[in-house]
Design an enzyme around this catalytic site. Structure first.
Site, short mmCIF file in Angstrom:
data_model
loop_
_atom_site.label_atom_id
_atom_site.label_comp_id
_atom_site.label_asym_id
_atom_site.label_seq_id
_atom_site.Cartn_x
_atom_site.Cartn_y
_atom_site.Cartn_z
N LYS A 34 0.80 -1.21 0.00
CA LYS A 34 0.00 0.00 0.00
C LYS A 34 0.85 1.27 0.00
O LYS A 34 0.60 2.18 -0.79
CB LYS A 34 -0.87 -0.08 1.26
CG LYS A 34 -1.50 1.15 1.70
CD LYS A 34 -2.16 0.93 3.04
CE LYS A 34 -1.12 1.09 4.14
NZ LYS A 34 -1.72 1.48 5.41
N THR A 35 1.84 1.31 0.85
CA THR A 35 2.67 2.51 0.94
C THR A 35 3.38 2.77 -0.38
O THR A 35 3.46 3.91 -0.85
CB THR A 35 3.74 2.35 2.05
OG1 THR A 35 3.09 1.84 3.20
CG2 THR A 35 4.37 3.67 2.38
N ASP A 217 -4.44 8.17 3.57
CA ASP A 217 -4.02 6.84 3.99
C ASP A 217 -4.76 6.45 5.28
O ASP A 217 -5.24 7.32 6.00
CB ASP A 217 -2.50 6.86 4.24
CG ASP A 217 -1.93 5.46 4.35
OD1 ASP A 217 -2.66 4.49 4.08
OD2 ASP A 217 -0.75 5.34 4.72
N GLU A 218 -4.83 5.16 5.56
CA GLU A 218 -5.48 4.65 6.78
C GLU A 218 -6.90 5.22 6.90
O GLU A 218 -7.32 5.66 7.96
CB GLU A 218 -4.68 5.02 8.04
CG GLU A 218 -3.22 4.62 8.00
CD GLU A 218 -2.96 3.15 8.24
OE1 GLU A 218 -3.95 2.36 8.27
OE2 GLU A 218 -1.79 2.77 8.37
N GLN A 248 -8.40 -3.47 9.58
CA GLN A 248 -7.36 -2.90 10.43
C GLN A 248 -7.82 -1.61 11.11
O GLN A 248 -7.01 -0.79 11.52
CB GLN A 248 -6.09 -2.64 9.62
CG GLN A 248 -5.45 -3.93 9.12
CD GLN A 248 -4.16 -3.67 8.38
OE1 GLN A 248 -3.21 -3.12 8.93
NE2 GLN A 248 -4.11 -4.06 7.12
N ARG A 606 1.81 -8.17 11.19
CA ARG A 606 3.07 -7.43 11.11
C ARG A 606 4.23 -8.39 10.89
O ARG A 606 5.32 -7.99 10.53
CB ARG A 606 3.37 -6.65 12.42
CG ARG A 606 2.37 -5.61 12.86
CD ARG A 606 2.04 -4.65 11.79
NE ARG A 606 0.82 -5.04 11.12
CZ ARG A 606 0.44 -4.54 9.95
NH1 ARG A 606 1.16 -3.63 9.36
NH2 ARG A 606 -0.66 -4.96 9.38
#
Length: 785
Positions: A34-35, A217-218, A248, A606
């Site tokens: 994603k980043t 984002d997020e 998330q 993670r």
DNA sequence: TGGATAGATTTTTTT
DNA sequence: AATCTATCCA
């Protein structure tokens, strides 16, 4: 040129990067790149001729913003794209456009501490008595309201019980005090601009036209205020690209609403949706376990986790005897793996549900000599001396900041006491003046002693003098404050070694201020203060240091580590007691449990190569030891049992002594009982069920320690006890060795008898205090007496 | 006015 | 268990 931007992207990622105009929703599962997609997209827009000033990118933390800035910069040098957090963006809007709706440019950002102080005053304004608990609950209610864009007027209309009735009185008074102090709390940074955008149509269209491309984002963690800001800025130019993963979403407690992402397609009917499904981060086993868990959430669109990665090691679930053993085991495992050259320290992370759980890990790591960092709020700025200096800077930049005034008016001591300040505050409130303004006119205040008037006037003159230098760089401003306020003088004259340390900390802050100035184009005092106020816990995380990272699950979001440990997977911890039916939460318990499950999911995903989950039989918390039940989430992993191995690390059960309750093991309270076989056996069958039964703790049946007469002769006369040498009489200035923290200097002794306390400053572990009888200390060097 | 002491309090997570 | 806070005393 633009081919480089599409290198190493799969078709979906590539589609997302090159999507042209119109709303775009990117549903990005964990580890799906994603980043990379967002940064490439920013670079792609730039390459297609979009002017940098037309692009607005919003991240969740400053750290993420800085990283994205660096990455975009690497792809497109000199690109001045506005990348910041929502809060920093809100602050910027307020500074630039605040004059449109009566917000001054030089406002102060209040942190939780400041908020609490102002709230206490507002509660008094409302004719109520502030107490520790109501300050908290009013604060929470007001914060929640602002996050949902509920104004004091709207709040008043929804009053439904005594508490909300009181809160409705406090809320407008608190806002009034904030405006009078020319200050904004965290929530205001979103609430004020969001309301302004909704109300002021001209401003709205002006700003909508300023940024033609927005990236958020997020997005799953946005609250209503953030949603509104994003919405209002994208009506005329709806080129909004949001990225997130509903699985998330973990900030419900802060007002974030998962519906914002679930309803994106409804809000923007033209939206294109791209799903980034393939996971490039974790092993097949780790994903199988994470998937087995998240499938238990009902309010969720099914979304398989897919990967081409290797199967990897099974996920291990370990049962330990106690929290301390769990911590020791983690530390040992890491030490062994590094010793065997399988990993570096920096490859490991330990995640906890609450900050309190880091304690036992900390001592275990110190004992095992494993280097570690606890990723927490910047403790540096929390120190009293640094907060004091910051308060001076704040009062310089905003003379109406009464909270800052109250913090420093008598720091260092200027003989301005409570009574003087009460009288002054009364005067100030009556005249609608700030406290600093009132001090300047102290001679007009009835009921002040001449000495008090002089002290106040002197203080206001000193501040005026400092304020005339408001334009100097932050670092030299700190020096000016230090000299002109008498702060340096007071510390250097005190002679206490503690105060020398304080001075050193302030010197360190000068360095921090200089660093800020070096990395920020238009650095000024105000910007420095804002930077400090908006820095987040994860901003302190340093991935270049070779050490183990310990952090909360919330701080872990967005990161990845080769090896992850998740400790204390127990009912009441993860899921938190607050999410349990018997807990204090509202009626939406299953929503809370689902969020806890997402939190566990975030933690698990993670992990790249190895994942270790652990829980223990008993856990000590706030000084009481209780039986701990395994987290329901562990049972929910059953579907992935092929990917799991379980280990029981409890000591072999001891025979049950018929009357151990009446015969407590003396080692229990002499702290020597670590040899195997000397521990009192635990009850086996009638205590904790093996897997989730009732979701509450069962109280452990620990023998109550009998009070033992402490006279040496009595102890010696008791045949079951070896005579104990009376503890060395520690004195201030002694150098001592603590079992866990190593060498330290005794700073202070206080209290009497069994509760006598000792405060020690360690070489490495900072200042800590202990109960003298319980801490294992040994005298190394006698200091001067 | 500050310092010491005894007593109350911990309420997940954070910008 | 440790830390914060209210209260008393010098």
């Amino acid at each position: 040129m633009s081919a480089e931007l599409l290198e190493n992207l799969n078709p979906e990622q590539s589609d997302a990067v090159t999507h042209h105009d119109g709303p775009l929703l990117i549903l990005a599962g964990p580890g799906s790149g994603k980043t990379r997609v967002i940064t490439r997209r920013v670079a792609w827009l730039l390459h297609n001729g979009i002017h940098p000033s037309r692009i607005l990118a919003i991240t969740f933390t400053n750290k993420a913003a800085q990283e994205m800035r660096d990455r975009v910069e690497a792809l497109v040098p000199q690109a001045k794209v506005h990348i910041s957090t929502f809060h920093a963006f809100g602050a910027r809007l307020l500074r630039e456009y605040g004059s449109h709706f009566g917000q001054e440019r030089n406002f102060t950002v209040y942190d939780m501490d400041d908020r609490e102080k102002l709230l206490k005053i507002a509660i008094e304004d409302a004719g109520l008595a502030p107490s520790a608990s109501n300050v908290n609950s009013f604060g929470a209610a007001i914060s929640k309201a602002k996050n949902q864009l509920i104004t004091p007027e709207l709040f008043e209309n929804s009053v439904h019980d005594y508490f909300t009735q009181c809160a409705a009185k406090v809320f407008p008074r608190y806002q009034k005090r904030l405006r009078e102090s020319n200050a904004c709390d965290f929530d205001d940074l979103l609430y004020v601009p969001a309301l302004a955008l909704q109300k002021d149509k001209d401003l709205r269209s002006q700003l909508d036209n300023r940024w033609h491309y927005t990236l958020v984002d997020e997005y799953q963690d946005t609250n209503k205020a953030q949603y509104a800001i994003a919405r209002e800025l994208n009506l005329d130019h709806p080129n909004i690209c949001v990225v997130g993963d509903p699985d998330q979403s973990i900030y419900r407690f802060r007002g974030s609403d998962i519906r914002n992402i679930l309803d994106f397609e409804r809000d923007y009917p033209a939206a294109r949706v791209i799903k980034l499904g393939e996971n490039y981060r974790s092993t097949r086993n780790i994903l199988a376990v994470a998937d087995a868990l998240i499938t238990h959430n009902t309010e969720r669109k099914p979304k398989p986790l897919v990967t081409n990665n290797q199967e990897g090691k099974p996920v291990r679930i370990t049962l330990h005897e106690s929290g301390d053993q769990e911590a020791e085991s983690v530390a040992q495992k890491i030490a062994d793996a590094v010793e065997a050259k399988r990993w570096f320290y920096r490859d490991f992370a330990v995640f906890v549900r609450t900050n309190a759980l880091t304690r036992s890990l900390e001592s275990a790591f110190i004992q095992a000599r494993v280097p570690f960092q606890i990723v927490k709020g910047l403790a540096f700025f929390e120190r009293k001396e640094n907060k004091d200096i910051l308060a001076y800077l704040r009062l310089m930049s905003n003379p109406r900041d009464d909270v800052a005034y109250l913090r420093i008016v008598n720091e260092p001591a200027r003989n301005i006491g409570k009574k003087t300040l009460d009288t002054l505050a009364q005067f100030a409130t009556a005249k609608g003046m700030s406290l600093l303004e009132a001090s300047r006119r102290a001679s007009l205040v009835a009921g002040l002693r001449p000495g008090a008037v002089k002290a106040l006037v002197d203080f206001s003159r000193m501040m005026d003098d400092l304020r005339s230098q408001i334009d100097q760089p932050p670092a030299s401003a700190v020096t000016s404050v230090l000299d002109k306020s008498g702060y340096r003088k007071a510390l250097s004259e005190s002679g206490l070694s503690e105060d020398q340390e304080r001075l050193a900390n302030i010197e360190e802050m000068i360095t921090v201020a200089a660093q800020y100035a070096a990395t920020t184009p238009e650095a000024n005092i105000q910007g420095f203060l804002e930077n400090v106020a908006l820095s987040s816990s994860i901003d302190g995380y340093n991935k270049d240091q070779d050490c183990v990272s310990v952090m909360t699950l919330h701080a872990a979001k967005g990161l990845e580590f080769p090896v992850v440990f998740m400790v204390a997977m127990e009912e009441g911890i993860l899921p938190s007691a607050f999410a349990l039916p018997s807990g204090q939460g509202d009626m939406t318990n299953s929503k809370e449990i689902e969020e806890e499950r997402r939190l566990a999911f975030v933690g698990m995903t993670r992990a790249m190569k190895e994942l270790y989950l652990s829980h223990c039989q008993e856990r000590s918390f706030r000084g009481v030891t209780r039986y701990a039940l395994p987290s329901r989430f562990l049972a929910e992993l059953a579907r992935a049992r092929a990917s799991i191995e379980t280990v029981d690390r409890q000591a072999p059960r001891q025979r049950i002594s018929h009357d151990y309750e009446n015969e407590p093991d003396p080692h229990e309270w002499f702290g020597e009982g670590n040899e195997p076989g000397t521990k009192p056996p635990r009850p086996v069958s009638h205590s904790a069920p093996a897997f989730p039964g009732s979701p509450s703790f069962v109280k452990k049946r620990v023998p109550e320690p009998i009070k033992i007469p402490t006279g040496p002769s009595l102890l010696a006369a008791d045949p079951t006890h070896t005579p104990r040498v009376s503890p060395p009489a520690f004195k201030e200035g002694n150098t001592v060795r603590h079992q866990t923290y190593g060498i330290g200097l005794v700073m202070e002794l206080s209290g009497m008898g069994a509760l006598r306390k000792i405060k020690i400053r360690f070489q490495t572990a900072g200042i800590r205090s202990f109960i003298l009888d319980k801490a294992q200390l040994e005298l190394v060097v006698k200091g001067r007496s």
